[in-house]
Enzyme design. Structure first.
Site, PDB file in Angstrom:
ATOM      1  N   HIS A 182      -8.217 -10.895  -9.071  1.00  0.00           N
ATOM      2  CA  HIS A 182      -8.381  -9.442  -9.175  1.00  0.00           C
ATOM      3  C   HIS A 182      -7.182  -8.738  -8.557  1.00  0.00           C
ATOM      4  O   HIS A 182      -6.461  -9.321  -7.746  1.00  0.00           O
ATOM      5  CB  HIS A 182      -9.625  -8.992  -8.385  1.00  0.00           C
ATOM      6  N   CYS A 285     -15.579  -7.829  -1.589  1.00  0.00           N
ATOM      7  CA  CYS A 285     -16.496  -8.262  -2.663  1.00  0.00           C
ATOM      8  C   CYS A 285     -17.965  -8.170  -2.279  1.00  0.00           C
ATOM      9  O   CYS A 285     -18.828  -8.125  -3.155  1.00  0.00           O
ATOM     10  CB  CYS A 285     -16.260  -9.731  -3.024  1.00  0.00           C
TER      11      CYS A 285
END
Ligand code: GLY
Length: 292
Positions: A182, A285
């Site tokens: 990411h 996350c």
């Protein structure tokens, strides 16, 4: 080629991170064997250790920072379900339920959508706007002033366009992601105006340069040596302790301490989620943060 959309608007950044509530989700028993990971040679992952590290992280937000933490139950059929950031992008009072870019993660959104609706957030569902759009929240870096969206691995340009339409009062920039899971695997907001960045590989250096080229605000960028995930931290302007940056443990990432010390003006709290990082889990996350 880079894309930007939206307004350049002066926002009051300091109110943007006064989070009161965090949503987390339990660790699936299937995480050690089945969670997605970039490095398939990674060592054994312990369910018990991952669970206890996540609980310690929850305790930091709940006990030290005074946030209310809502813990959604794990679903063993969804090995990556603990990484809730990927299924919802919340900015101000709008929550965009995303469609993650890996097929194994598609079932994760339902529980989050129900929770956000029960909290009376303005919930928007990406799949209903464009069925071809994908975004993992790990690709969305919100600085309080503008939004960067990592495109190319899990998130696509259709997803970027949905973000532009959902958050029209912010400038939104697409940044190409290469050699990273990411965008936020290799950069994150340390506090308003300060971004931690990794330079682990030439591809990551290129991605960070692209971000810097499209940014419309001036940021101080602080390099973090070593593993890119060491640059992923979580900033919360908490009621109890004021501005706090929760950052990876220097035991797990020995070269990072001086970089985090350089932020200034925040309380630094170390948090060890090394077991989750074996399956590419980073600090950001594990929570969806709300100011409600
Ligand atoms: N393990 C996190 C992900 O790959 O989505």
């Amino acid at each position: 080629m880079y894309f930007s959309c939206g307004l350049i608007w002066r926002h009051n950044m300091h109110n943007k991170f006064k989070y009161t509530t965090a949503i987390a989700r339990g660790i699936a028993k299937s995480l050690p064997a089945e969670a997605q990971r970039m490095d398939h040679t990674a060592e054994f992952v312990s369910y018990e250790k991952a669970k206890s590290q996540l609980q310690s992280y929850v305790d930091i937000l709940q006990e030290k920072l005074g946030l209310k933490v809502i813990q959604l139950p794990a679903d063993d059929a969804l090995p990556d379900c603990a990484f809730v950031e990927d299924v919802a992008v919340v900015i101000d009072d709008t929550a965009l339920i995303t469609k993650p870019g890996h097929v194994n993660r598609i079932g994760e959104m339902k529980e989050m959508e129900s929770c956000l609706k029960s909290l009376r957030m303005n919930v928007v569902n990406m799949a209903e706007i464009d069925p071809f759009a994908t975004v993992d929240g790990g690709d969305v870096l919100f600085t309080g002033e503008e939004i960067f969206v990592g495109v190319g691995n899990r998130s696509n340009m259709a997803g970027y366009k949905v973000i532009c339409d959902t958050f029209p009062s912010y400038a939104v920039h697409a940044v190409e992601v290469e050699d990273a899971l990411h965008l936020k695997t290799a950069c994150s907001l340390a506090k308003p105006g300060v971004i931690m960045i990794s330079d682990e590989t030439p591809e990551i250096q290129k991605m960070i340069k692209s971000l810097q080229a499209v940014a419309t605000s001036n940021y101080r960028y602080i390099h973090v040596q070593g593993n890119a995930i060491g640059s992923n931290c979580l900033f919360i302007d908490s009621e109890k302790l004021g501005p706090v940056t929760v950052h990876p443990s220097s035991k797990a990432f020995p070269s990072i301490k001086s970089s985090y010390d350089a932020i200034g003006g925040v309380t630094l709290i170390e948090c060890d989620i090394s077991e989750l990082s074996k399956v590419d889990g980073a600090l950001s996350c594990c929570f969806v943060l709300l100011s409600i």
